[in-house]
Design a protein around this motif. Structure first.
Motif, mmCIF file in Angstrom:
data_model
loop_
_atom_site.group_PDB
_atom_site.id
_atom_site.type_symbol
_atom_site.label_atom_id
_atom_site.label_comp_id
_atom_site.label_asym_id
_atom_site.label_seq_id
_atom_site.Cartn_x
_atom_site.Cartn_y
_atom_site.Cartn_z
ATOM 1 N N UNK A 632 0.839 -1.205 0.000
ATOM 2 C CA UNK A 632 0.000 0.000 0.000
ATOM 3 C C UNK A 632 0.869 1.249 0.000
ATOM 4 N N UNK A 633 1.920 1.241 0.801
ATOM 5 C CA UNK A 633 2.818 2.405 0.833
ATOM 6 C C UNK A 633 3.448 2.633 -0.544
ATOM 7 N N UNK A 634 3.817 1.556 -1.222
ATOM 8 C CA UNK A 634 4.362 1.682 -2.573
ATOM 9 C C UNK A 634 3.339 2.325 -3.512
ATOM 10 N N UNK A 635 2.061 1.915 -3.355
ATOM 11 C CA UNK A 635 1.022 2.490 -4.206
ATOM 12 C C UNK A 635 0.886 3.990 -4.031
ATOM 13 N N UNK A 636 1.030 4.464 -2.794
ATOM 14 C CA UNK A 636 0.937 5.902 -2.546
ATOM 15 C C UNK A 636 2.119 6.621 -3.174
ATOM 16 N N UNK A 637 3.310 6.047 -3.109
ATOM 17 C CA UNK A 637 4.467 6.659 -3.769
ATOM 18 C C UNK A 637 4.257 6.729 -5.286
ATOM 19 N N UNK A 638 3.587 5.717 -5.841
ATOM 20 C CA UNK A 638 3.312 5.720 -7.281
ATOM 21 C C UNK A 638 2.403 6.895 -7.641
ATOM 22 N N UNK A 639 1.488 7.261 -6.728
ATOM 23 C CA UNK A 639 0.616 8.414 -6.986
ATOM 24 C C UNK A 639 1.444 9.668 -7.228
ATOM 25 N N UNK A 640 2.477 9.855 -6.430
ATOM 26 C CA UNK A 640 3.342 11.031 -6.599
ATOM 27 C C UNK A 640 3.994 11.009 -7.970
ATOM 28 N N UNK A 641 4.449 9.826 -8.386
ATOM 29 C CA UNK A 641 5.057 9.716 -9.702
ATOM 30 C C UNK A 641 4.072 10.012 -10.809
ATOM 31 N N UNK A 672 -4.608 -2.155 -4.562
ATOM 32 C CA UNK A 672 -5.842 -2.095 -5.345
ATOM 33 C C UNK A 672 -6.625 -0.820 -5.095
ATOM 34 N N UNK A 673 -6.234 -0.038 -4.085
ATOM 35 C CA UNK A 673 -6.922 1.233 -3.822
ATOM 36 C C UNK A 673 -6.216 2.411 -4.478
ATOM 37 N N UNK A 674 -5.133 2.162 -5.206
ATOM 38 C CA UNK A 674 -4.361 3.296 -5.732
ATOM 39 C C UNK A 674 -5.158 4.102 -6.766
ATOM 40 N N UNK A 675 -6.025 3.455 -7.546
ATOM 41 C CA UNK A 675 -6.856 4.202 -8.487
ATOM 42 C C UNK A 675 -7.837 5.103 -7.741
ATOM 43 N N UNK A 676 -8.466 4.571 -6.703
ATOM 44 C CA UNK A 676 -9.400 5.384 -5.912
ATOM 45 C C UNK A 676 -8.678 6.541 -5.246
ATOM 46 N N UNK A 677 -7.475 6.300 -4.768
ATOM 47 C CA UNK A 677 -6.732 7.354 -4.073
ATOM 48 C C UNK A 677 -6.358 8.486 -5.024
ATOM 49 N N UNK A 693 -22.068 6.897 -5.918
ATOM 50 C CA UNK A 693 -22.822 5.681 -6.254
ATOM 51 C C UNK A 693 -21.998 4.680 -7.041
ATOM 52 N N UNK A 694 -20.711 4.967 -7.192
ATOM 53 C CA UNK A 694 -19.815 4.061 -7.919
ATOM 54 C C UNK A 694 -18.671 3.654 -6.997
ATOM 55 N N UNK A 695 -18.443 2.355 -6.867
ATOM 56 C CA UNK A 695 -17.283 1.852 -6.146
ATOM 57 C C UNK A 695 -16.157 1.589 -7.142
ATOM 58 N N UNK A 696 -14.916 1.811 -6.712
ATOM 59 C CA UNK A 696 -13.777 1.721 -7.631
ATOM 60 C C UNK A 696 -12.718 0.789 -7.058
ATOM 61 N N UNK A 697 -12.164 -0.043 -7.908
ATOM 62 C CA UNK A 697 -11.003 -0.849 -7.536
ATOM 63 C C UNK A 697 -10.054 -0.907 -8.720
ATOM 64 N N UNK A 698 -8.800 -1.016 -8.451
ATOM 65 C CA UNK A 698 -7.806 -1.101 -9.516
ATOM 66 C C UNK A 698 -6.478 -0.552 -9.065
ATOM 67 N N UNK A 699 -5.427 -1.226 -9.471
ATOM 68 C CA UNK A 699 -4.076 -0.735 -9.226
ATOM 69 C C UNK A 699 -3.689 0.188 -10.377
ATOM 70 N N UNK A 700 -2.764 1.125 -10.126
ATOM 71 C CA UNK A 700 -2.374 2.075 -11.159
ATOM 72 C C UNK A 700 -0.862 2.179 -11.201
ATOM 73 N N UNK A 701 -0.307 2.433 -12.379
ATOM 74 C CA UNK A 701 1.130 2.653 -12.471
ATOM 75 C C UNK A 701 1.416 4.137 -12.705
ATOM 76 N N UNK A 702 2.677 4.489 -12.824
ATOM 77 C CA UNK A 702 3.050 5.904 -12.932
ATOM 78 C C UNK A 702 2.663 6.518 -14.277
ATOM 79 N N UNK A 703 2.245 5.663 -15.224
ATOM 80 C CA UNK A 703 1.842 6.155 -16.537
ATOM 81 C C UNK A 703 0.332 6.264 -16.674
#
Length: 812
Positions: A632-641, A672-677, A693-703
């Motif tokens: 999860x911490x890695x996912x938050x760092x990816x958000x910055x990227x 899996x919460x990185x897209x929502x974040x 009214x929409x729930x979201x799931x999905x991992x995201x990369x820096x691109x």
């Protein structure tokens, strides 16, 4: 980032893609699984089977096997089946026995025999010793033996008598005579007697005779002087008699041993001829010497036994004599025709390596000898296999250390566990053992040991990995049906009709979280059949039907849904705050998965983001309070990227933002919460509200690519249940990664809601697609000048980031 191509719109997943249904035409029977032959082979584990067969067939050192995989994949069943096939190769097996070491009793001697010979040798020894113990006392009673023995006795008696007669003749002229004097304790001894008035008297009576006037003082003194001189001569004669007695005993023992030796040798020679080996010859020589050295004990003990006069001392002496000439057969392969296989479900040091038991002797002392050596499964399985759970072995450091020595050097030393760090009083010969060890563990443990223990790769050169699932194919569906037939036949369960078999196959596919895979954890499928059969019998059905399988699954969920219902109830009562209607800035519904054993369930989690001027960047509140896992911490760092790649072209990003899982009081992990974040963060920056009214799931990369996640079915189901509890509006739904569409195995209820346009499943591959759904505005594309249009989400984000950057410079 260069000019972007226009992002395609999000896809509403068609109903047909929401679940894979098993076609009844794929089932290889007409009415029920009773028509099928039960499954007898191992299916779906070809890679593991090949590894097991390789490791089991190569007898070279180090080719032990580590079998890894999740439970229920048939590891033990597969191992047993393969070993059953391989054990018939008839390996070279041996019997092992320990015998007394007559030279060094503290070091028992190992005797190794070909399989079956050990029992024969032990029986022959027992029978031979029984004959010897019976014949020795009988021999001493035989007339010819007694005659020659009495001749020796008579010779020495005559010799002793002649000496005393000569001495008597010498002293008689001086008024003395040799005779026997009986002491108060009843024993008699040779004594010199003075003769007074023609009668022998004791030297002690001389004084009394003087008082009685029968001797004068001068006569008494003369008698005493002569007595002393003769007494010295008698003492010399006594010492000479002792030497004669020693010679007598030697000659008598020589006679007895010669006679007994002929008897014993004639008996033991048959044994030596049957087992012409040096160690056996040395042992039999020791037995021969032991019998002759303790011949008096043999005669005394076994004459007493023949006479029936047995006491505790006789019993203890007999036990010692019999133990020292017995054979402790610790491994007996007389009836073993194939390679021995031991499955240690609860291994201990003693059960694996053997031990040396203790006993208390008649004096109360604790002691051990070779007869108390006990073999463990590693020795009993010499030439074969021992199967254990790795965690049982590794949890006891002493077992692991000793097992390493055995696997590295092939030497087994039997010692009691408690004596490993003590000076042992008994140390048996070591044994060269050829045993193959199979440990059942998991892949991570195998890799950790491979990396941490430099000797591990020398011991376990074969890694047999069992798969949890395999590709769903027509053949695997047929195999599943045959497996159901096997379970029903073996356990007396009701057979399945086509509907029930199809539902169980669908469950096996759903359990893998993929439409394209099918589970190989057959034990779980067996449990489902058992439960469905139970409910079928309760309804007096003749076969298991689809409704029985559905009921079993529903009851299984109900048994394990306490936590699920508590969370669901808390959301219904607004104790846990989840909105499924309206819009809100910086707030979004993420989707999470909880697990309670075999049953997992999903629930939405509110994720919020706030933004202000500053330079701290994105603050992960979960990480700050040590509730965030590394992924999860890695996912938050990816958000910055990702934000830098989108918006940090002409100037650095200067802001302070915080992201949090609201009302979350346990650990958070996974990406899996990185897209929502990122959507929540963009909403907080742009001040554009997000649909609730929409729930979201999905991992995201820096691109900005949306990547697959796990537990997608549970996540969709969890959000649907909350929407249903609060009222379906027709606009509610879930956004999931496009790649996860192939994993959907949704319930009939959700499929019906989607078909009725009451719930929507969106599939996306880019963050822009998700943004446009959640914010009801275009995400935005850079124009030729490299700017985002002002009426797009990205345009408003860029504008506000510029404002925050200027504010941050002013504050500094």
């Amino acid at each position: 980032m260069g000019q972007r191509m226009k992002t395609k719109a999000a896809i509403e997943v068609p109903v047909k893609n929401l679940r894979w249904s098993c076609p009844t035409s794929a089932l290889p029977f007409r009415t029920s699984t009773k028509e099928l032959k039960p499954l007898k082979k191992i299916v779906g584990q070809q890679r593991a089977i090949e590894a097991l067969e390789l490791g089991a067939r190569i007898r070279s050192q180090g080719y032990n096997i580590w079998a890894s995989g999740v439970i229920g994949t048939g590891r033990m069943t597969t191992i047993r089946q393969i070993l059953d096939d391989i054990k018939s190769m008839k390996p070279t097996l041996y019997d092992f026995a320990y015998v007394h070491n007559f030279r060094q009793p503290e070091s028992p001697v190992l005797l190794r025999f070909a399989a079956g010979e050990g029992r024969v040798f032990k029986r022959m020894i027992d029978e031979s010793m029984a004959v010897i113990r019976r014949r020795i006392p009988q021999l001493f009673e035989e007339e010819q033996f007694q005659k020659t023995r009495n001749t020796i006795i008579q010779k020495f008696q005559n010799r002793e008598r002649a000496v005393l007669t000569d001495f008597d003749s010498k002293i008689r002229p001086s008024g003395f005579v040799v005779g026997q004097l009986q002491d108060e304790d009843g024993t008699s001894r040779t004594e010199i007697f003075p003769i007074v008035d023609g009668k022998p008297v004791t030297i002690d009576d001389v004084d009394q005779l003087v008082q009685d006037g029968k001797l004068t003082i001068q006569q008494a003194k003369a008698i005493a002087k002569a007595y002393t001189a003769y007494q010295d001569e008698l003492a010399k004669i006594g010492r000479m008699s002792m030497r004669v007695l020693v010679d007598f005993r030697k000659e008598l023992n020589k006679h007895d041993q010669a006679a007994v030796g002929i008897l014993v040798r004639s008996i033991l020679d048959d044994l030596q001829k049957s087992f012409p080996r040096n160690r056996v010859r040395e042992y039999l020589d020791g037995v021969m010497s032991h019998i002759l050295e303790h011949l008096d004990d043999y005669v005394r003990v076994y004459q007493a036994k023949l006479a029936g006069s047995i006491d505790e001392g006789i019993e203890e002496a007999a036990r010692m004599l019999e133990t020292n000439t017995s054979v402790n057969l610790v491994v007996d392969n007389y009836d073993t025709k194939t390679a021995p296989i031991s499955v240690e479900t609860s291994p201990t040091y003693a059960s694996l390596f053997g031990t040396i038991e203790k006993r208390m002797d008649a004096r109360g002392f604790v002691m051990s000898d070779f007869s108390h050596i006990k073999a463990g499964s590693l020795l009993r399985s010499d030439g074969g296999f021992v199967v254990m759970n790795a965690i049982d072995v590794l949890s006891d450091p002493m077992i692991w250390m000793s097992l390493k020595k055995l696997l590295l050097y092939g030497r087994l030393e039997i010692q009691p566990h408690e004596n490993q760090f003590q000076l042992n009083t008994i140390k048996p010969d070591h044994i060269n053992v050829d045993v193959k060890v199979i440990l059942l563990g998991d892949p991570s443990m195998y890799l950790a040991l491979w990396a941490a223990d430099e000797d591990f790769h020398k011991m376990f050169k074969i890694h047999a990995e069992f798969d949890a699932y395999t590709h769903r194919s027509a053949e695997m569906i047929r195999n599943y049906c045959s497996f159901l037939s096997l379970m029903s036949t073996n356990e007396g369960l009701l057979h399945c009709d086509k509907g029930a078999a199809a539902k169980i196959v669908e469950w096996a596919v759903e359990f893998t979280d993929s439409q394209e895979k099918i589970s190989l954890q057959f034990s779980y499928a067996a449990d489902l059949l058992r439960e469905a059969s139970h409910y079928a019998r309760m309804s007096n059905a003749k076969v298991v039907r689809a409704d029985h399988v559905k009921h079993a699954l529903a009851m299984r969920k109900e048994r394990s849904n306490r936590a699920d219902m508590e969370i669901r109830e808390s959301i219904k009562k607004d104790i846990l705050l989840i909105d499924v209607k309206g819009k809100r800035v910086g707030q979004i519904n993420g989707l999470t998965v909880y697990s309670s054993g075999i049953v997992s369930f999903g629930k939405p989690a509110r994720i919020t983001a706030t933004v202000s001027a500053g330079n701290a960047g994105i603050i992960n509140i979960e990480r700050e309070v040590q509730m965030s896992g590394p992924i999860h911490s890695k996912g938050v760092y990816i958000l910055s990227g990702l934000l830098r790649s989108l918006f940090s072209r002409a100037q650095p990003i200067s802001f302070t933002a915080s992201v949090a899982f609201e009302q979350s009081y346990g650990g958070v992990d996974g990406d899996s919460a990185s897209t929502t974040e990122v959507i929540a963060l963009l909403s907080a920056i742009s001040n554009i509200p997000i649909r609730q009214d929409i729930g979201v799931t999905g991992s995201i990369n820096q691109k900005g690519d949306i990547q697959t996640v796990g537990g997608v079915n549970e996540k969709v189901t969890g959000f649907f249940e909350i929407c249903k509890d609060k009222g379906l509006t027709g606009t509610q739904g879930v956004i999931l990664p496009e790649q996860n569409v192939r994993d959907l195995m949704l319930s009939e209820e959700i499929i019906a809601a989607v078909k009725a346009k009451k719930f929507i499943i969106y599939a996306v591959s880019r963050i822009e697609q998700a943004i446009e759904i959640m914010m009801s505005q275009p995400a935005g594309m850079r124009n030729k000048q490299g700017d985002f249009p002002s009426d797009t989400v990205f345009g408003k984000v860029q504008h506000n980031l510029n404002v925050l950057h200027e504010a941050s410079k002013t504050n500094n």
